[in-house]
Each structure stands twice: as C-alpha cells, then as structure tokens.
Design an enzyme around this catalytic site. Structure first.
Site, PDB file in Angstrom:
ATOM      1  N   MET A  75       0.890  -1.194  -0.014  1.00  0.00           N
ATOM      2  CA  MET A  75       0.030   0.120   0.084  1.00  0.00           C
ATOM      3  C   MET A  75       0.739   1.228  -0.005  1.00  0.00           C
ATOM      4  SD  MET A  75      -3.523  -0.887   1.981  1.00  0.00           S
ATOM      5  CE  MET A  75      -2.715  -0.568   3.829  1.00  0.00           C
ATOM      6  N   LEU A 115       6.759   2.965   1.660  1.00  0.00           N
ATOM      7  CA  LEU A 115       7.480   2.019   1.496  1.00  0.00           C
ATOM      8  C   LEU A 115       8.722   2.248   2.564  1.00  0.00           C
ATOM      9  CD1 LEU A 115       8.096   1.085  -2.169  1.00  0.00           C
ATOM     10  CD2 LEU A 115       6.441   0.186  -0.590  1.00  0.00           C
ATOM     11  N   GLY A 140      10.810  -2.949   5.479  1.00  0.00           N
ATOM     12  CA  GLY A 140      10.327  -4.229   5.734  1.00  0.00           C
ATOM     13  C   GLY A 140       9.730  -4.620   4.268  1.00  0.00           C
ATOM     14  N   HIS A 141       9.215  -3.488   3.375  1.00  0.00           N
ATOM     15  CA  HIS A 141       8.821  -3.643   1.921  1.00  0.00           C
ATOM     16  C   HIS A 141      10.115  -3.997   1.419  1.00  0.00           C
ATOM     17  CE1 HIS A 141       5.554  -0.768   3.418  1.00  0.00           C
ATOM     18  NE2 HIS A 141       5.035  -1.803   2.876  1.00  0.00           N
ATOM     19  N   GLN A 153       5.385 -11.551   6.959  1.00  0.00           N
ATOM     20  CA  GLN A 153       4.860 -12.445   8.095  1.00  0.00           C
ATOM     21  C   GLN A 153       4.306 -11.595   9.379  1.00  0.00           C
ATOM     22  OE1 GLN A 153       4.414 -15.710   8.779  1.00  0.00           O
ATOM     23  NE2 GLN A 153       3.593 -15.197  10.791  1.00  0.00           N
ATOM     24  N   LYS A 154       4.632 -10.355   8.998  1.00  0.00           N
ATOM     25  CA  LYS A 154       4.049  -9.388   9.930  1.00  0.00           C
ATOM     26  C   LYS A 154       2.611  -9.396  10.083  1.00  0.00           C
ATOM     27  CE  LYS A 154       3.377  -4.907  11.055  1.00  0.00           C
ATOM     28  NZ  LYS A 154       2.357  -4.376  10.069  1.00  0.00           N
ATOM     29  N   ASP A 155       2.400  -9.459   8.742  1.00  0.00           N
ATOM     30  CA  ASP A 155       0.473  -9.445   8.664  1.00  0.00           C
ATOM     31  C   ASP A 155       0.286 -11.159   8.908  1.00  0.00           C
ATOM     32  OD1 ASP A 155      -0.353  -6.647   8.110  1.00  0.00           O
ATOM     33  OD2 ASP A 155       1.307  -6.864   7.236  1.00  0.00           O
ATOM     34  N   GLN A 159      -3.271 -12.120   7.469  1.00  0.00           N
ATOM     35  CA  GLN A 159      -3.303 -11.820   6.052  1.00  0.00           C
ATOM     36  C   GLN A 159      -2.501 -12.934   5.161  1.00  0.00           C
ATOM     37  OE1 GLN A 159      -2.473  -7.742   4.143  1.00  0.00           O
ATOM     38  NE2 GLN A 159      -0.681  -8.762   3.674  1.00  0.00           N
TER      39      GLN A 159
HETATM   40  P1  AMP Z   1       1.430  -2.802   3.354  1.00  0.00           P
HETATM   41  O1  AMP Z   1       1.968  -1.799   2.479  1.00  0.00           O
HETATM   42  O2  AMP Z   1       1.349  -2.381   4.791  1.00  0.00           O
HETATM   43  O3  AMP Z   1       0.131  -3.639   2.994  1.00  0.00           O
HETATM   44  O4  AMP Z   1       2.473  -4.165   3.515  1.00  0.00           O
HETATM   45  C1  AMP Z   1       2.584  -4.609   2.248  1.00  0.00           C
HETATM   46  C2  AMP Z   1       3.678  -6.039   2.324  1.00  0.00           C
HETATM   47  O5  AMP Z   1       4.680  -5.658   3.274  1.00  0.00           O
HETATM   48  C3  AMP Z   1       2.716  -6.900   3.243  1.00  0.00           C
HETATM   49  O6  AMP Z   1       2.871  -8.068   2.894  1.00  0.00           O
HETATM   50  C4  AMP Z   1       3.198  -6.906   4.549  1.00  0.00           C
HETATM   51  O7  AMP Z   1       3.269  -7.735   5.524  1.00  0.00           O
HETATM   52  C5  AMP Z   1       4.908  -6.376   4.385  1.00  0.00           C
HETATM   53  N1  AMP Z   1       5.188  -5.901   5.636  1.00  0.00           N
HETATM   54  C6  AMP Z   1       4.857  -4.664   6.166  1.00  0.00           C
HETATM   55  N2  AMP Z   1       5.664  -4.586   7.086  1.00  0.00           N
HETATM   56  C7  AMP Z   1       6.526  -5.399   7.156  1.00  0.00           C
HETATM   57  C8  AMP Z   1       7.761  -5.801   8.063  1.00  0.00           C
HETATM   58  N3  AMP Z   1       7.835  -5.096   9.238  1.00  0.00           N
HETATM   59  N4  AMP Z   1       8.555  -6.896   7.844  1.00  0.00           N
HETATM   60  C9  AMP Z   1       8.067  -7.717   6.850  1.00  0.00           C
HETATM   61  N5  AMP Z   1       7.138  -7.293   5.907  1.00  0.00           N
HETATM   62  C10 AMP Z   1       6.396  -6.112   6.045  1.00  0.00           C
END
Ligand code: AMP
Length: 285
Positions: free
Chosen positions: A31, A34, A37-38, A150-152, A155
């Site tokens: 989303m 970035l 984690g991304h 894995q954070k989510d 999901q």
């Molecule tokens: P989001 O933009 O928050 O929807 O996240 C996009 C992807 O990045 C999803 O698969 C999340 O699980 C992953 N993500 C977000 N934060 C982290 C993190 N701290 N460590 C690993 N993956 C993450």
C-alpha cells in the site's frame, strides 16, 4: 524502472516478459509508504525472480468506514526512489478507478471463517477487501511468485488459502518480520505515533518476545503463554489510550485458537495506541 497505471499495461508487460522465456516474475503487493520491511520483500523477490514488480495501491475496500483510508500515508516520490534503488522493474500504481471501475464490485473473494479471526474479528470486511484485491493483482500480473510479510500473519493465512482454493498458479512466499533496532515491527502506520506512543508501542514486541522466550524454555500451554504477554502489557503504566485488541495462540494456517503450542504455532498480538492499531507476532519454534 517503468511506472504503469493500468491493468492493460501491466498485463501486456507481464505477457511480453513471459514470452521472452527464461524469465520469472515476482510481485510485491504493497500500500506504499515503503520502508525497510517492504524492501526486504523486494530483495527476496529479486533473489528468486529475474524480474520484479511492486504494486502501490491503498485499497479502499480493506478499510472500514471509520478507519484511516483517507489519512493513510502516501509518499509516491519517495516510494519511486526506494523501488528504483532496490532494482524494481515495474511499479504498478493504478488509480482506484482502475481496479474498481464501477465502485464496489458485486464480485469479491471471501475466505470464510479465516476472515473473521484475529484482525478480521475487529476489522469486519477487512480480509474480504484484502483477498479480493490480491486476487485482482495476481490475475492481472500473473506473477510466478508473490511476496508477503509475516508481520501480517492473518493476511498470510488468508492469502495462502485464497491462492490455494482458487487454483492460482502463483507461489505465495512469506518473508520474516523486519524490526527497528529496539524491536518495534516496521509498519507504515508507525508514522502516526507520537514519540510517547512509539515508546508504548514497544510493548507489543516485548509481549511477543516474552511468549517466544517462554515457549523456547518449554512452556506449551496457551493459557500460560497468553498470560505472560498480558503480564507485559499490565506492567506498562496504564495509559487510557493504550488497549489490547487480542493476544492469541492459534494455528498459523486456520487461525483457530489452540490450547497447546507446537512448532509452527502462531502467537499474535494486536493493540491500539491512541487511534493507531498495531500488530505483531511470532511463529513459535
Ligand atoms: P502494506 O504496505 O503495509 O500493506 O504491506 C505490504 C507488504 O509488506 C505486506 O505483505 C506486509 O506484510 C509486508 N510488510 C509490512 N511491514 C513489514 C515488516 N515490518 N516486515 C516484513 N514485511 C512487512
């Protein structure tokens, strides 16, 4: 790096790539806003695929009416710079009308039962939105692999089950949680936190860590692992704006509560810090 705005462009690019032969496409759905984690997902994609696409889409259908869709952080220029520096080939950044041309679809993907557990319990409709948009992205891009964090954890369970049940050809790859040096799991929503709230947010990772440590010492009972995490929260000075949403020990695939941890069991927490809802978890070893 190309920035694509339409499904037709994405599909054309993906199909041309496939026709070249010897190529593999990795998709990283995000989303935006970035962070590292991304970036870890992008690196994992680059390590196992010849080409990488990142989608940037703040998906309205996964936000509840009282949630933060309007104020969700948007940082297109910075996202482009990060994606470019990580060697991304295509950034897919469609406007909302491109993925939902007629407003909310009468067609959607819902993974029953799973979608009502953990975050789905406090965010009704959230996982329907997630499953639907991920299905759209996988159908549009036809990647060989798609990368999730894995954070989510909930999901991950929903997306894996959706991809399995719909016979999607894409392999779902899950990457470990990236944390700040002090343990806080990185999240675009951390940007909402005041310094005091950020300090309080550390309770989540501490609680997860405490349960993990207990499990590593041999404690298997859900009641004890959950109580240990409650203990970590209780030790915090009680701020009115800090409240637990859930602390749970569940099967990582079905998200059903379990009484006893086995290797692979998911320990997950969610809490509100002010108006910001944060999550964290660990897969117990
Ligand atoms: P989001 O933009 O928050 O929807 O996240 C996009 C992807 O990045 C999803 O698969 C999340 O699980 C992953 N993500 C977000 N934060 C982290 C993190 N701290 N460590 C690993 N993956 C993450």
């Amino acid at each position: 790096m190309q920035v694509l705005r339409t499904v037709a462009e994405l599909r054309r690019w993906s199909r041309t790539l496939r026709a070249t032969g010897g190529t593999t496409l990795g998709l990283v759905p995000t989303m935006g806003a970035l962070h590292a984690g991304h970036a870890s997902l992008i690196r994992a994609a680059r390590a196992s695929c010849t080409h990488v696409a990142v989608s940037l889409f703040v998906n309205p259908t996964q936000f509840g009416p009282d949630e933060d869709f309007a104020r969700y952080p948007r940082a297109f220029e910075a996202d482009c710079a990060l994606a470019e520096s990580e060697g991304v080939d295509v950034l897919f950044a469609p406007p909302v009308e491109e993925l939902y041309p007629n407003g909310p679809d009468p067609t959607f993907v819902e993974v029953h039962a799973l979608s009502d557990r953990l975050d789905g319990q406090s965010r009704p409709g959230h996982f329907r939105g997630v499953a639907t948009v991920v299905a759209k992205l996988l159908i549009a891009a036809e990647p060989d692999r798609a990368f999730f964090g894995q954070k989510d954890a909930a999901q991950v369970a929903v997306v894996r089950r959706m991809a399995h049940d719909l016979l999607l050809a894409t392999e779902i790859v899950v990457c470990r949680i990236v944390r700040d040096a002090d343990g806080l799991a990185l999240s675009s929503r951390n940007a909402y936190l005041t310094p005091a709230q950020r300090a309080q947010a550390l309770t989540l990772s501490r609680a997860v860590h405490r349960a993990e440590a207990l499990a590593a010492e041999g404690e298997r009972r859900a009641s004890m692992l959950i109580a240990s995490a409650h203990g970590v929260f209780a030790a915090e000075p009680s701020e009115p704006e800090f409240r637990i949403d859930y602390i749970a020990l569940v099967d990582a695939a079905t998200l059903e509560p379990v009484d006893t941890a086995v290797p692979g069991t998911l320990f997950a927490v969610a809490a509100w810090v002010g108006t910001t809802r944060l999550i964290d978890n660990a897969i117990l070893s």
